[in-house]
Design a protein around this motif. Structure first.
Motif, PDB file in Angstrom:
ATOM      1  N   ASN A 168       0.814  -1.198   0.000  1.00 19.70           N
ATOM      2  CA  ASN A 168       0.000   0.000   0.000  1.00 19.70           C
ATOM      3  C   ASN A 168       0.867   1.276   0.000  1.00 19.70           C
ATOM      4  O   ASN A 168       0.743   2.140  -0.867  1.00 19.70           O
ATOM      5  CB  ASN A 168      -0.864  -0.092   1.278  1.00 19.70           C
ATOM      6  CG  ASN A 168      -1.953   0.923   1.290  1.00 19.70           C
ATOM      7  OD1 ASN A 168      -2.229   1.548   0.266  1.00 19.70           O
ATOM      8  ND2 ASN A 168      -2.554   1.098   2.451  1.00 19.70           N
ATOM      9  N   TYR A 169       1.791   1.365   0.942  1.00 19.28           N
ATOM     10  CA  TYR A 169       2.666   2.549   1.019  1.00 19.28           C
ATOM     11  C   TYR A 169       3.564   2.659  -0.215  1.00 19.28           C
ATOM     12  O   TYR A 169       3.817   3.748  -0.716  1.00 19.28           O
ATOM     13  CB  TYR A 169       3.582   2.468   2.251  1.00 19.28           C
ATOM     14  CG  TYR A 169       2.873   2.590   3.580  1.00 19.28           C
ATOM     15  CD1 TYR A 169       1.898   3.556   3.806  1.00 19.28           C
ATOM     16  CD2 TYR A 169       3.208   1.755   4.641  1.00 19.28           C
ATOM     17  CE1 TYR A 169       1.266   3.669   5.031  1.00 19.28           C
ATOM     18  CE2 TYR A 169       2.585   1.858   5.874  1.00 19.28           C
ATOM     19  CZ  TYR A 169       1.616   2.816   6.058  1.00 19.28           C
ATOM     20  OH  TYR A 169       1.008   2.935   7.274  1.00 19.28           O
ATOM     21  N   TYR A 170       4.049   1.520  -0.667  1.00 15.29           N
ATOM     22  CA  TYR A 170       4.996   1.505  -1.786  1.00 15.29           C
ATOM     23  C   TYR A 170       4.315   1.949  -3.086  1.00 15.29           C
ATOM     24  O   TYR A 170       4.886   2.688  -3.887  1.00 15.29           O
ATOM     25  CB  TYR A 170       5.582   0.097  -1.923  1.00 15.29           C
ATOM     26  CG  TYR A 170       6.608  -0.057  -3.016  1.00 15.29           C
ATOM     27  CD1 TYR A 170       7.847   0.556  -2.920  1.00 15.29           C
ATOM     28  CD2 TYR A 170       6.338  -0.823  -4.145  1.00 15.29           C
ATOM     29  CE1 TYR A 170       8.806   0.412  -3.930  1.00 15.29           C
ATOM     30  CE2 TYR A 170       7.273  -0.976  -5.151  1.00 15.29           C
ATOM     31  CZ  TYR A 170       8.504  -0.358  -5.038  1.00 15.29           C
ATOM     32  OH  TYR A 170       9.433  -0.501  -6.042  1.00 15.29           O
ATOM     33  N   MET A 171       3.058   1.522  -3.286  1.00 16.05           N
ATOM     34  CA  MET A 171       2.310   1.918  -4.490  1.00 16.05           C
ATOM     35  C   MET A 171       2.092   3.430  -4.494  1.00 16.05           C
ATOM     36  O   MET A 171       2.233   4.072  -5.524  1.00 16.05           O
ATOM     37  CB  MET A 171       0.959   1.215  -4.531  1.00 16.05           C
ATOM     38  CG  MET A 171       1.067  -0.276  -4.663  1.00 16.05           C
ATOM     39  SD  MET A 171       1.226  -0.805  -6.350  1.00 16.05           S
ATOM     40  CE  MET A 171      -0.483  -0.995  -6.765  1.00 16.05           C
ATOM     41  N   ASN A 172       1.745   3.990  -3.349  1.00 10.02           N
ATOM     42  CA  ASN A 172       1.557   5.448  -3.263  1.00 10.02           C
ATOM     43  C   ASN A 172       2.844   6.167  -3.621  1.00 10.02           C
ATOM     44  O   ASN A 172       2.847   7.168  -4.321  1.00 10.02           O
ATOM     45  CB  ASN A 172       1.161   5.878  -1.841  1.00 10.02           C
ATOM     46  CG  ASN A 172      -0.251   5.491  -1.522  1.00 10.02           C
ATOM     47  OD1 ASN A 172      -1.033   5.212  -2.425  1.00 10.02           O
ATOM     48  ND2 ASN A 172      -0.576   5.441  -0.244  1.00 10.02           N
ATOM     49  N   PHE A 173       3.933   5.637  -3.130  1.00 12.42           N
ATOM     50  CA  PHE A 173       5.240   6.243  -3.390  1.00 12.42           C
ATOM     51  C   PHE A 173       5.578   6.148  -4.878  1.00 12.42           C
ATOM     52  O   PHE A 173       6.066   7.095  -5.487  1.00 12.42           O
ATOM     53  CB  PHE A 173       6.302   5.535  -2.538  1.00 12.42           C
ATOM     54  CG  PHE A 173       7.701   6.010  -2.802  1.00 12.42           C
ATOM     55  CD1 PHE A 173       8.089   7.305  -2.502  1.00 12.42           C
ATOM     56  CD2 PHE A 173       8.649   5.153  -3.359  1.00 12.42           C
ATOM     57  CE1 PHE A 173       9.386   7.741  -2.741  1.00 12.42           C
ATOM     58  CE2 PHE A 173       9.943   5.577  -3.600  1.00 12.42           C
ATOM     59  CZ  PHE A 173      10.311   6.875  -3.295  1.00 12.42           C
ATOM     60  N   LYS A 174       5.291   4.982  -5.465  1.00 10.80           N
ATOM     61  CA  LYS A 174       5.621   4.802  -6.890  1.00 10.80           C
ATOM     62  C   LYS A 174       4.784   5.703  -7.788  1.00 10.80           C
ATOM     63  O   LYS A 174       5.250   6.200  -8.795  1.00 10.80           O
ATOM     64  CB  LYS A 174       5.391   3.337  -7.308  1.00 10.80           C
ATOM     65  CG  LYS A 174       6.487   2.431  -6.832  1.00 10.80           C
ATOM     66  CD  LYS A 174       7.066   1.514  -7.863  1.00 10.80           C
ATOM     67  CE  LYS A 174       6.105   0.606  -8.548  1.00 10.80           C
ATOM     68  NZ  LYS A 174       6.821  -0.409  -9.345  1.00 10.80           N
ATOM     69  N   GLU A 175       3.528   5.910  -7.391  1.00 18.16           N
ATOM     70  CA  GLU A 175       2.636   6.717  -8.229  1.00 18.16           C
ATOM     71  C   GLU A 175       3.114   8.149  -8.354  1.00 18.16           C
ATOM     72  O   GLU A 175       3.281   8.665  -9.435  1.00 18.16           O
ATOM     73  CB  GLU A 175       1.217   6.709  -7.650  1.00 18.16           C
ATOM     74  CG  GLU A 175       0.349   5.659  -8.310  1.00 18.16           C
ATOM     75  CD  GLU A 175      -0.877   5.355  -7.481  1.00 18.16           C
ATOM     76  OE1 GLU A 175      -1.463   6.282  -6.876  1.00 18.16           O
ATOM     77  OE2 GLU A 175      -1.240   4.157  -7.418  1.00 18.16           O
ATOM     78  N   ASP A 176       3.332   8.806  -7.209  1.00 18.59           N
ATOM     79  CA  ASP A 176       3.736  10.219  -7.303  1.00 18.59           C
ATOM     80  C   ASP A 176       4.723  10.597  -6.192  1.00 18.59           C
ATOM     81  O   ASP A 176       4.721  11.724  -5.721  1.00 18.59           O
ATOM     82  CB  ASP A 176       2.511  11.137  -7.270  1.00 18.59           C
ATOM     83  CG  ASP A 176       1.580  10.769  -6.136  1.00 18.59           C
ATOM     84  OD1 ASP A 176       2.004   9.974  -5.279  1.00 18.59           O
ATOM     85  OD2 ASP A 176       0.445  11.266  -6.083  1.00 18.59           O
ATOM     86  N   GLU A 177       5.513   9.618  -5.814  1.00 17.84           N
ATOM     87  CA  GLU A 177       6.523   9.809  -4.766  1.00 17.84           C
ATOM     88  C   GLU A 177       5.906  10.347  -3.472  1.00 17.84           C
ATOM     89  O   GLU A 177       6.522  11.099  -2.730  1.00 17.84           O
ATOM     90  CB  GLU A 177       7.676  10.694  -5.272  1.00 17.84           C
ATOM     91  CG  GLU A 177       8.333  10.089  -6.490  1.00 17.84           C
ATOM     92  CD  GLU A 177       9.787  10.487  -6.684  1.00 17.84           C
ATOM     93  OE1 GLU A 177      10.303  11.293  -5.906  1.00 17.84           O
ATOM     94  OE2 GLU A 177      10.397   9.951  -7.625  1.00 17.84           O
ATOM     95  N   ASP A 178       4.660   9.947  -3.222  1.00 18.66           N
ATOM     96  CA  ASP A 178       3.953  10.400  -2.034  1.00 18.66           C
ATOM     97  C   ASP A 178       4.420   9.618  -0.802  1.00 18.66           C
ATOM     98  O   ASP A 178       4.336   8.398  -0.757  1.00 18.66           O
ATOM     99  CB  ASP A 178       2.441  10.194  -2.259  1.00 18.66           C
ATOM    100  CG  ASP A 178       1.641  10.452  -0.998  1.00 18.66           C
ATOM    101  OD1 ASP A 178       2.163  11.126  -0.096  1.00 18.66           O
ATOM    102  OD2 ASP A 178       0.485   9.974  -0.917  1.00 18.66           O
ATOM    103  N   LEU A 179       4.907  10.370   0.177  1.00 18.05           N
ATOM    104  CA  LEU A 179       5.407   9.733   1.409  1.00 18.05           C
ATOM    105  C   LEU A 179       4.606  10.187   2.621  1.00 18.05           C
ATOM    106  O   LEU A 179       4.978   9.880   3.745  1.00 18.05           O
ATOM    107  CB  LEU A 179       6.865  10.140   1.637  1.00 18.05           C
ATOM    108  CG  LEU A 179       8.003   9.271   1.103  1.00 18.05           C
ATOM    109  CD1 LEU A 179       9.322   9.804   1.609  1.00 18.05           C
ATOM    110  CD2 LEU A 179       7.861   7.805   1.506  1.00 18.05           C
TER     111      LEU A 179
END
Ligand code: BTN
Length: 277
Positions: free
Chosen positions: A201-212
């Motif tokens: 879940n966290y990794y997909m968000n990060f991959k999409e738009d580097e959202d941390l």
């Protein structure tokens, strides 16, 4: 060693792996499990063959005979008692941002455990603690060149069901296990499933738009460092300061005598009752 030999086909997948799959809610994380009874180090083997593997492949071992910790330290990995796991990742990011994967991992371990009722604290950048003692750690390694990451492997070591006698004397005051702190044995398969669900879940968000954002919120709210006096150890240099915050990019904001500085890597000790731990 040939790749096929390292994979367990569906028909002979053992019950341990099948049970993990029962807990998975992921699309790709943990969908290819390379399981070993005994291995030198899951990170070491993952690094050797990561190029040919899909993102999300995980390596799991019952026992590691040469488990690696940060700073070249040994990682005690007794048989059947912990989670000794490495995740293969292929993010398209600059090498300078790879440390963020460790932050995502730390948040995922925190949330994965919290979801099953185990509260921990996070010691930036990569330690998981219960009652001020270390129960887990992350070791992220990468391959690539100056501009491009080929793969990242993230090793997670979690002391789940270790007993006191499993730790060498020198670690007894600093390290612990979930079983020791909670007084009961924990199902490792459930923990693995829960961590992988959170991680994807966290990794997909990060991959999409580097959202941390969500990750930083977790690191901040559950940090053992923020508000405390710390000692930053960088090679042979030691500096004391007060940890103020985790910045949006995952770095640690520290107030030193000379002013505020953001720290991107290094080893941090925290002031405890008996000095720094
Ligand atoms: C640390 O020093 O805190 C990091 C410890 C990382 C240990 C894990 S166990 C699975 C993987 N394989 C290794 O050899 N090390 C990591």
């Amino acid at each position: 060693m040939k790749n096929e030999k390292l994979n367990i086909s569906d028909s002979d997948k053992n019950d341990f792996c099948k049970e993990i799959e029962g807990y998975l809610e992921t699309i790709f994380m943990g969908r290819d499990i390379r399981y070993f009874d005994s291995i030198e180090s899951t990170n070491k083997l993952a690094k050797e063959i990561a190029s040919s593997l899909d993102e999300g492949t995980i390596f799991l071992a019952e026992e590691q005979t040469l488990g690696k910790g940060r700073m070249g330290r040994e990682w005690i990995s007794p048989r059947g008692k912990g989670i000794w796991m490495t995740i293969v990742l292929k993010p398209q990011i600059e090498p300078s941002k790879v440390s963020r994967i460790t932050q995502i991992g730390a948040a995922a371990v925190y949330s994965g455990l919290e979801k099953i009722g185990i509260r921990t604290k996070i010691k930036w950048p990569n330690d998981i603690l219960i009652n001020k003692k270390k129960v887990g750690g992350l070791l992220t390694e990468m391959s690539g060149d100056l501009n491009r990451v080929e793969y990242v492997i993230m090793g997670i070591g979690l002391n789940v069901n270790l007993d006191r006698e499993d730790f060498p004397d020198i670690l007894k005051d600093k390290a612990t296990s979930i079983k020791i702190e909670k007084g009961k044995k924990i199902n490792r398969q459930k923990v693995i499933g829960s961590i992988l669900n959170e991680f994807e879940n966290y990794y997909m968000n990060f991959k999409e738009d580097e959202d941390l954002e969500g990750v930083i919120d977790i690191l901040r709210s559950n940090s053992i460092l923020i508000g405390n006096e710390i000692k930053l150890i960088d090679g042979s240099k030691e500096e004391k300061g007060i940890a103020l915050d985790i910045n949006p990019d995952g770095s640690l904001l520290v107030e030193f005598k000379e002013g505020r500085k953001s720290i991107y890597s290094g080893e941090v000790s925290i002031r405890g009752i008996d000095g720094y731990i």
